[in-house]
Design a protein around this motif. Sequence first.
Motif, PDB file in Angstrom:
ATOM      1  N   ILE A   1       0.860  -1.179   0.000  1.00 57.02           N
ATOM      2  CA  ILE A   1       0.000   0.000   0.000  1.00 57.02           C
ATOM      3  C   ILE A   1       0.900   1.233   0.000  1.00 57.02           C
ATOM      4  CG2 ILE A   1      -1.748   1.294   1.262  1.00 57.02           C
ATOM      5  CD1 ILE A   1      -2.700  -1.354   2.432  1.00 57.02           C
ATOM      6  N   SER A   2       0.679   2.098  -0.961  1.00 61.11           N
ATOM      7  CA  SER A   2       1.488   3.304  -1.081  1.00 61.11           C
ATOM      8  C   SER A   2       1.165   4.294   0.034  1.00 61.11           C
ATOM      9  CB  SER A   2       1.218   3.975  -2.424  1.00 61.11           C
ATOM     10  OG  SER A   2       1.473   3.101  -3.480  1.00 61.11           O
ATOM     11  N   LEU A   3       2.136   5.094   0.335  1.00 55.77           N
ATOM     12  CA  LEU A   3       1.978   6.150   1.325  1.00 55.77           C
ATOM     13  C   LEU A   3       1.842   7.492   0.624  1.00 55.77           C
ATOM     14  CD1 LEU A   3       4.794   5.057   3.788  1.00 55.77           C
ATOM     15  CD2 LEU A   3       2.366   4.545   3.927  1.00 55.77           C
ATOM     16  N   VAL A   4       1.339   8.448   1.330  1.00 57.63           N
ATOM     17  CA  VAL A   4       1.328   9.819   0.821  1.00 57.63           C
ATOM     18  C   VAL A   4       2.654  10.432   1.246  1.00 57.63           C
ATOM     19  CG1 VAL A   4       0.173  12.048   0.854  1.00 57.63           C
ATOM     20  CG2 VAL A   4      -1.177   9.962   1.108  1.00 57.63           C
ATOM     21  N   THR A   5       3.478  10.779   0.278  1.00 62.23           N
ATOM     22  CA  THR A   5       4.786  11.353   0.565  1.00 62.23           C
ATOM     23  C   THR A   5       4.695  12.875   0.668  1.00 62.23           C
ATOM     24  OG1 THR A   5       5.348  11.647  -1.771  1.00 62.23           O
ATOM     25  CG2 THR A   5       5.885   9.492  -0.761  1.00 62.23           C
TER      26      THR A   5
ATOM     27  N   ASN B   1      -4.448   2.290  -5.084  1.00 65.28           N
ATOM     28  CA  ASN B   1      -4.640   0.837  -5.186  1.00 65.28           C
ATOM     29  C   ASN B   1      -5.851   0.373  -4.373  1.00 65.28           C
ATOM     30  OD1 ASN B   1      -2.278   0.664  -6.769  1.00 65.28           O
ATOM     31  ND2 ASN B   1      -1.019   0.521  -4.922  1.00 65.28           N
ATOM     32  N   GLY B   2      -6.900   1.189  -4.366  1.00 65.50           N
ATOM     33  CA  GLY B   2      -8.128   0.823  -3.685  1.00 65.50           C
ATOM     34  C   GLY B   2      -8.127   1.011  -2.179  1.00 65.50           C
ATOM     35  N   HIS B   3      -7.046   1.549  -1.624  1.00 60.87           N
ATOM     36  CA  HIS B   3      -6.945   1.750  -0.178  1.00 60.87           C
ATOM     37  C   HIS B   3      -6.824   3.238   0.139  1.00 60.87           C
ATOM     38  CE1 HIS B   3      -5.579  -2.424  -0.608  1.00 60.87           C
ATOM     39  NE2 HIS B   3      -6.123  -2.585   0.583  1.00 60.87           N
ATOM     40  N   VAL B   4      -7.445   3.665   1.232  1.00 63.51           N
ATOM     41  CA  VAL B   4      -7.297   5.047   1.683  1.00 63.51           C
ATOM     42  C   VAL B   4      -5.936   5.169   2.358  1.00 63.51           C
ATOM     43  CG1 VAL B   4      -8.196   6.865   3.170  1.00 63.51           C
ATOM     44  CG2 VAL B   4      -9.786   5.356   1.952  1.00 63.51           C
ATOM     45  N   VAL B   5      -5.131   6.093   1.856  1.00 65.69           N
ATOM     46  CA  VAL B   5      -3.763   6.264   2.356  1.00 65.69           C
ATOM     47  C   VAL B   5      -3.522   7.646   2.959  1.00 65.69           C
ATOM     48  CG1 VAL B   5      -2.783   4.521   0.824  1.00 65.69           C
ATOM     49  CG2 VAL B   5      -2.924   6.892   0.043  1.00 65.69           C
ATOM     50  N   GLY B   6      -4.568   8.455   2.995  1.00 65.29           N
ATOM     51  CA  GLY B   6      -4.449   9.798   3.540  1.00 65.29           C
ATOM     52  C   GLY B   6      -5.690  10.584   3.187  1.00 65.29           C
ATOM     53  N   ALA B   7      -5.608  11.906   3.319  1.00 69.35           N
ATOM     54  CA  ALA B   7      -6.752  12.764   2.996  1.00 69.35           C
ATOM     55  C   ALA B   7      -6.298  14.202   2.817  1.00 69.35           C
ATOM     56  CB  ALA B   7      -7.814  12.680   4.093  1.00 69.35           C
ATOM     57  N   VAL B   8      -7.146  14.964   2.153  1.00 65.50           N
ATOM     58  CA  VAL B   8      -6.943  16.402   2.005  1.00 65.50           C
ATOM     59  C   VAL B   8      -8.132  17.099   2.660  1.00 65.50           C
ATOM     60  CG1 VAL B   8      -7.995  16.419  -0.318  1.00 65.50           C
ATOM     61  CG2 VAL B   8      -6.496  18.304   0.371  1.00 65.50           C
TER      62      VAL B   8
ATOM     63  N   ALA C   1     -10.851  21.077  -2.625  1.00 59.38           N
ATOM     64  CA  ALA C   1     -10.389  19.775  -2.149  1.00 59.38           C
ATOM     65  C   ALA C   1     -10.376  18.739  -3.269  1.00 59.38           C
ATOM     66  CB  ALA C   1     -11.269  19.288  -0.983  1.00 59.38           C
ATOM     67  N   GLN C   2     -11.390  18.778  -4.121  1.00 58.47           N
ATOM     68  CA  GLN C   2     -11.435  17.855  -5.270  1.00 58.47           C
ATOM     69  C   GLN C   2     -10.270  18.078  -6.199  1.00 58.47           C
ATOM     70  OE1 GLN C   2     -15.474  18.727  -6.508  1.00 58.47           O
ATOM     71  NE2 GLN C   2     -16.237  16.817  -5.628  1.00 58.47           N
ATOM     72  N   ALA C   3      -9.920  19.347  -6.427  1.00 59.89           N
ATOM     73  CA  ALA C   3      -8.766  19.648  -7.281  1.00 59.89           C
ATOM     74  C   ALA C   3      -7.487  19.096  -6.666  1.00 59.89           C
ATOM     75  CB  ALA C   3      -8.651  21.160  -7.490  1.00 59.89           C
ATOM     76  N   GLY C   4      -7.345  19.244  -5.353  1.00 59.91           N
ATOM     77  CA  GLY C   4      -6.168  18.699  -4.691  1.00 59.91           C
ATOM     78  C   GLY C   4      -6.136  17.188  -4.766  1.00 59.91           C
ATOM     79  N   ALA C   5      -7.260  16.550  -4.484  1.00 60.03           N
ATOM     80  CA  ALA C   5      -7.322  15.076  -4.515  1.00 60.03           C
ATOM     81  C   ALA C   5      -7.036  14.543  -5.916  1.00 60.03           C
ATOM     82  CB  ALA C   5      -8.687  14.595  -4.021  1.00 60.03           C
ATOM     83  N   ALA C   6      -7.495  15.264  -6.939  1.00 58.97           N
ATOM     84  CA  ALA C   6      -7.268  14.833  -8.325  1.00 58.97           C
ATOM     85  C   ALA C   6      -5.781  14.831  -8.676  1.00 58.97           C
ATOM     86  CB  ALA C   6      -8.047  15.725  -9.286  1.00 58.97           C
ATOM     87  N   ALA C   7      -4.998  15.664  -8.002  1.00 57.12           N
ATOM     88  CA  ALA C   7      -3.556  15.734  -8.269  1.00 57.12           C
ATOM     89  C   ALA C   7      -2.820  14.543  -7.663  1.00 57.12           C
ATOM     90  CB  ALA C   7      -2.978  17.031  -7.707  1.00 57.12           C
ATOM     91  N   PHE C   8      -3.478  13.797  -6.798  1.00 58.45           N
ATOM     92  CA  PHE C   8      -2.888  12.620  -6.184  1.00 58.45           C
ATOM     93  C   PHE C   8      -3.074  11.460  -7.129  1.00 58.45           C
ATOM     94  CE2 PHE C   8      -3.046   8.980  -3.100  1.00 58.45           C
ATOM     95  CZ  PHE C   8      -1.744   9.074  -2.687  1.00 58.45           C
TER      96      PHE C   8
END
Length: 135
Positions: free
Chosen positions: A3-7, A107-114, A128-135
């Motif tokens: 599971i990837s992390l938010v760096t 990969n289908g898992h929640v790894v953080g939030a904005v 927030a949607q614009a920020g999330a879309a950049a992830f």
Amino acid sequence: MEISLVTLKDARNILAAAEKRAAEIGQPMNIAVVDAGGNLIAHERMDGAWIGSVDISINKAFTARAFNIATKDLADNSQPGQQFFGIHGSNHGRIMIFAGGIPLKKNGHVVGAVGVSGGSGEQDQNVAQAGAAAF
């Protein structure tokens, strides 16, 4: 499965995309990014953004991660007579039940939030949607 992390690099990209959208709509915002544990990775307070929204943006991100749900959707279910009524009083008052917090998935898992705060609910959600879309 890994599971990837938010760096920090990811967080900076999210902040940049959210800031760009906030500038486009002409509304200074507070923008927060948290990791899988709900811990703050990065926060930005745009020039002119309300200081009262610093804490709200961080807590919107925490809420979105803590419950793996957009705060906008949690709001719908936390009104009087609904299944989560009173949830905003949990977690030492950190739970935000209005728009602007979005889980970040990989990969289908929640790894953080904005979390975004500083405008109307619709503006916060849009940024927030614009920020999330950049992830």
